[in-house]
Design a protein around this motif. Structure first.
Motif, PDB file in Angstrom:
ATOM      1  N   ALA A  12       3.470 -50.038 -43.736  1.00  0.00           N
ATOM      2  CA  ALA A  12       2.040 -49.134 -44.093  1.00  0.00           C
ATOM      3  C   ALA A  12       2.815 -47.571 -43.981  1.00  0.00           C
ATOM      4  O   ALA A  12       2.919 -47.178 -43.133  1.00  0.00           O
ATOM      5  CB  ALA A  12       1.492 -50.112 -42.511  1.00  0.00           C
ATOM      6  N   PHE A  13       1.481 -47.168 -44.184  1.00  0.00           N
ATOM      7  CA  PHE A  13       1.137 -45.724 -44.286  1.00  0.00           C
ATOM      8  C   PHE A  13       0.764 -45.043 -43.216  1.00  0.00           C
ATOM      9  O   PHE A  13      -0.491 -44.939 -43.277  1.00  0.00           O
ATOM     10  CB  PHE A  13       1.020 -44.693 -45.490  1.00  0.00           C
ATOM     11  N   TYR A  14       1.246 -44.229 -42.157  1.00  0.00           N
ATOM     12  CA  TYR A  14      -0.130 -43.404 -41.449  1.00  0.00           C
ATOM     13  C   TYR A  14      -0.255 -42.326 -41.919  1.00  0.00           C
ATOM     14  O   TYR A  14       0.797 -41.334 -41.867  1.00  0.00           O
ATOM     15  CB  TYR A  14       0.597 -43.949 -39.909  1.00  0.00           C
ATOM     16  N   ILE A  15      -0.745 -41.761 -42.120  1.00  0.00           N
ATOM     17  CA  ILE A  15      -2.251 -40.389 -42.261  1.00  0.00           C
ATOM     18  C   ILE A  15      -2.524 -40.051 -41.021  1.00  0.00           C
ATOM     19  O   ILE A  15      -3.439 -39.791 -41.202  1.00  0.00           O
ATOM     20  CB  ILE A  15      -2.725 -40.192 -44.046  1.00  0.00           C
ATOM     21  N   MET A  16      -1.538 -38.999 -40.713  1.00  0.00           N
ATOM     22  CA  MET A  16      -2.201 -38.279 -39.500  1.00  0.00           C
ATOM     23  C   MET A  16      -1.930 -36.593 -39.741  1.00  0.00           C
ATOM     24  O   MET A  16      -1.409 -35.926 -40.393  1.00  0.00           O
ATOM     25  CB  MET A  16      -1.297 -38.199 -38.559  1.00  0.00           C
ATOM     26  N   GLY A  17      -3.448 -35.681 -39.214  1.00  0.00           N
ATOM     27  CA  GLY A  17      -3.202 -34.179 -38.982  1.00  0.00           C
ATOM     28  C   GLY A  17      -1.989 -33.394 -37.924  1.00  0.00           C
ATOM     29  O   GLY A  17      -1.542 -34.395 -37.184  1.00  0.00           O
ATOM     30  N   LYS A  18      -1.554 -32.214 -38.024  1.00  0.00           N
ATOM     31  CA  LYS A  18      -0.276 -31.849 -37.510  1.00  0.00           C
ATOM     32  C   LYS A  18      -0.814 -31.890 -35.708  1.00  0.00           C
ATOM     33  O   LYS A  18       0.631 -31.898 -35.345  1.00  0.00           O
ATOM     34  CB  LYS A  18      -0.610 -30.734 -38.042  1.00  0.00           C
ATOM     35  N   ALA A  19      -1.673 -31.650 -35.660  1.00  0.00           N
ATOM     36  CA  ALA A  19      -2.290 -32.294 -34.460  1.00  0.00           C
ATOM     37  C   ALA A  19      -1.698 -33.464 -33.819  1.00  0.00           C
ATOM     38  O   ALA A  19      -1.680 -33.408 -32.148  1.00  0.00           O
ATOM     39  CB  ALA A  19      -3.977 -32.112 -33.870  1.00  0.00           C
ATOM     40  N   TYR A  20      -1.034 -34.196 -34.735  1.00  0.00           N
ATOM     41  CA  TYR A  20      -0.737 -36.116 -33.889  1.00  0.00           C
ATOM     42  C   TYR A  20       0.494 -35.918 -33.629  1.00  0.00           C
ATOM     43  O   TYR A  20       1.107 -36.824 -33.921  1.00  0.00           O
ATOM     44  CB  TYR A  20      -1.458 -37.106 -34.478  1.00  0.00           C
ATOM     45  N   ILE A  21       1.318 -34.825 -33.959  1.00  0.00           N
ATOM     46  CA  ILE A  21       3.110 -34.654 -34.314  1.00  0.00           C
ATOM     47  C   ILE A  21       3.560 -35.227 -32.734  1.00  0.00           C
ATOM     48  O   ILE A  21       3.162 -34.588 -32.357  1.00  0.00           O
ATOM     49  CB  ILE A  21       3.382 -33.511 -34.872  1.00  0.00           C
ATOM     50  N   ASP A  22       4.022 -36.293 -32.539  1.00  0.00           N
ATOM     51  CA  ASP A  22       5.035 -36.690 -31.212  1.00  0.00           C
ATOM     52  C   ASP A  22       6.216 -37.621 -31.938  1.00  0.00           C
ATOM     53  O   ASP A  22       5.981 -38.168 -32.352  1.00  0.00           O
ATOM     54  CB  ASP A  22       3.935 -37.537 -30.409  1.00  0.00           C
ATOM     55  N   PHE A  23       7.098 -36.653 -31.774  1.00  0.00           N
ATOM     56  CA  PHE A  23       8.543 -37.040 -32.708  1.00  0.00           C
ATOM     57  C   PHE A  23       9.045 -38.423 -31.441  1.00  0.00           C
ATOM     58  O   PHE A  23       9.013 -39.101 -32.525  1.00  0.00           O
ATOM     59  CB  PHE A  23       9.115 -36.042 -32.495  1.00  0.00           C
ATOM     60  N   GLU A  24       8.408 -38.761 -30.520  1.00  0.00           N
ATOM     61  CA  GLU A  24       8.892 -39.953 -29.683  1.00  0.00           C
ATOM     62  C   GLU A  24       8.030 -40.803 -30.790  1.00  0.00           C
ATOM     63  O   GLU A  24       8.381 -41.766 -31.058  1.00  0.00           O
ATOM     64  CB  GLU A  24       8.486 -40.490 -28.339  1.00  0.00           C
ATOM     65  N   LYS A  25       6.072 -40.948 -30.817  1.00  0.00           N
ATOM     66  CA  LYS A  25       5.784 -41.166 -31.634  1.00  0.00           C
ATOM     67  C   LYS A  25       6.357 -41.872 -33.088  1.00  0.00           C
ATOM     68  O   LYS A  25       6.269 -43.180 -33.632  1.00  0.00           O
ATOM     69  CB  LYS A  25       3.939 -41.091 -31.698  1.00  0.00           C
ATOM     70  N   LEU A  26       6.522 -41.090 -33.645  1.00  0.00           N
ATOM     71  CA  LEU A  26       7.307 -41.197 -35.485  1.00  0.00           C
ATOM     72  C   LEU A  26       8.372 -41.696 -35.145  1.00  0.00           C
ATOM     73  O   LEU A  26       8.893 -42.301 -36.479  1.00  0.00           O
ATOM     74  CB  LEU A  26       7.549 -39.587 -35.889  1.00  0.00           C
ATOM     75  N   SER A  27       9.380 -41.629 -34.020  1.00  0.00           N
ATOM     76  CA  SER A  27      10.982 -43.100 -34.745  1.00  0.00           C
ATOM     77  C   SER A  27      10.449 -43.867 -34.091  1.00  0.00           C
ATOM     78  O   SER A  27      11.088 -44.828 -34.806  1.00  0.00           O
ATOM     79  CB  SER A  27      11.289 -41.870 -32.587  1.00  0.00           C
ATOM     80  N   GLU A  28       9.074 -44.556 -33.412  1.00  0.00           N
ATOM     81  CA  GLU A  28       8.546 -45.767 -33.215  1.00  0.00           C
ATOM     82  C   GLU A  28       8.240 -46.346 -34.476  1.00  0.00           C
ATOM     83  O   GLU A  28       7.949 -47.358 -35.145  1.00  0.00           O
ATOM     84  CB  GLU A  28       7.341 -45.638 -32.255  1.00  0.00           C
ATOM     85  N   ILE A  29       7.305 -45.388 -35.378  1.00  0.00           N
ATOM     86  CA  ILE A  29       6.920 -45.679 -36.589  1.00  0.00           C
ATOM     87  C   ILE A  29       8.123 -46.294 -37.315  1.00  0.00           C
ATOM     88  O   ILE A  29       8.438 -47.217 -38.347  1.00  0.00           O
ATOM     89  CB  ILE A  29       6.137 -44.437 -37.272  1.00  0.00           C
ATOM     90  N   ASP A  30       9.447 -45.042 -37.187  1.00  0.00           N
ATOM     91  CA  ASP A  30      10.748 -45.388 -37.957  1.00  0.00           C
ATOM     92  C   ASP A  30      10.897 -46.997 -38.278  1.00  0.00           C
ATOM     93  O   ASP A  30      12.161 -47.577 -38.960  1.00  0.00           O
ATOM     94  CB  ASP A  30      11.818 -44.290 -37.494  1.00  0.00           C
ATOM     95  N   GLU A  31      11.422 -46.882 -35.961  1.00  0.00           N
ATOM     96  CA  GLU A  31      11.804 -48.402 -35.874  1.00  0.00           C
ATOM     97  C   GLU A  31      10.784 -49.759 -36.538  1.00  0.00           C
ATOM     98  O   GLU A  31      11.327 -51.097 -36.567  1.00  0.00           O
ATOM     99  CB  GLU A  31      11.744 -48.369 -34.368  1.00  0.00           C
ATOM    100  N   CYS A  32       9.991 -49.724 -36.438  1.00  0.00           N
ATOM    101  CA  CYS A  32       8.682 -50.498 -37.328  1.00  0.00           C
ATOM    102  C   CYS A  32       9.240 -50.533 -38.386  1.00  0.00           C
ATOM    103  O   CYS A  32       8.456 -51.759 -39.055  1.00  0.00           O
ATOM    104  CB  CYS A  32       7.462 -50.004 -36.720  1.00  0.00           C
ATOM    105  N   SER A  33       9.953 -50.011 -39.161  1.00  0.00           N
ATOM    106  CA  SER A  33       9.773 -49.519 -41.135  1.00  0.00           C
ATOM    107  C   SER A  33       8.648 -49.850 -41.618  1.00  0.00           C
ATOM    108  O   SER A  33       7.978 -50.144 -42.191  1.00  0.00           O
ATOM    109  CB  SER A  33      10.560 -51.562 -41.070  1.00  0.00           C
ATOM    110  N   ALA A  34       7.775 -48.715 -41.138  1.00  0.00           N
ATOM    111  CA  ALA A  34       6.402 -48.349 -41.650  1.00  0.00           C
ATOM    112  C   ALA A  34       7.086 -46.934 -41.800  1.00  0.00           C
ATOM    113  O   ALA A  34       8.230 -45.994 -41.305  1.00  0.00           O
ATOM    114  CB  ALA A  34       5.435 -47.924 -39.885  1.00  0.00           C
TER     115      ALA A  34
END
Length: 212
Positions: A12-34
């Motif tokens: 899946a693709f998660y489209i977010m504004g710059k206010a939502y940048i959280d690199f730990e959360k982005l790392s989770e997205i990576d781990e989930c193959s999203a």
């Protein structure tokens, strides 16, 4: 994700504004193959590894592969990131996006983000027309069910308004129906009665044959 209440869906693709940048959360997205697509912040600290070829006539100014250089950010997110700069001719604005998808065309990545605006417009329309102020449930199925019920109700009322040639707004029709939920009177008769009542109340000087 690591103790997260939200589960990211693979592919899946998660489209977010710059206010939502959280690199730990982005790392989770990576781990989930999203995948994610976000606006890049101005103070985005990174180093460029290499650049992909782009057709600047499409609005893509550059398509780079980068790595974070900030002390905290590179610990939270050690992976490579794709950074795309895009000029939106319609809005006459320049946008910078970051994503973990390295296969899609850069212009398609920009288009995906533009679709986020359409989603925001859709939710604004929902709030204005469907009067959904809050969701009854938090699961995907609950949210979808509530939206579809509201949209279906709106379309039925819009169709009835057209067929019955009602001069009231859809909001007014919904208000009337909300207080007539258990009334078995056909819609055309119901609104004819209301029109008569409105006419009588707006003409207080009309001749009264009986004083009841």
């Amino acid at each position: 994700g690591r103790g997260s209440l939200f589960t990211f869906e693979a592919g899946a693709f998660y489209i977010m504004g710059k206010a939502y940048i959280d690199f730990e959360k982005l790392s989770e997205i990576d781990e989930c193959s999203a995948f994610y697509v976000l606006r890049a912040k101005r103070n985005f600290a990174y180093k460029r590894l290499y650049s992909n070829k782009v057709d600047k006539g499409t609005g893509i100014k550059y398509d780079q592969i980068v790595k974070l250089t900030g002390y905290k950010s590179k610990k939270s997110y050690p992976n490579k990131i794709r950074k795309i700069k895009f000029y939106d001719k319609e809005k006459d604005k320049v946008y910078e996006f970051i994503t973990n998808n390295f296969k899609l065309d850069a212009l398609l990545i920009a288009d995906l983000y533009k679709q986020r605006w359409q989603i925001e417009i859709f939710f604004k329309w929902i709030k204005q027309h469907l009067k959904i102020k809050s969701f009854w449930g938090q699961s995907e199925n609950a949210v979808k069910t509530q939206i579809w019920i509201a949209v279906s109700s709106y379309l039925i009322i819009a169709y009835a308004k057209k067929i019955l040639k009602l001069d009231k707004s859809i909001y007014e029709i919904l208000q009337i129906l909300s207080v007539s939920s258990f009334d078995k009177t056909p819609l055309n008769q119901l609104f004819r009665q209301i029109e008569i009542q409105n006419f009588q109340s707006s003409n207080p000087n009309q001749l009264k044959l009986f004083d009841l």
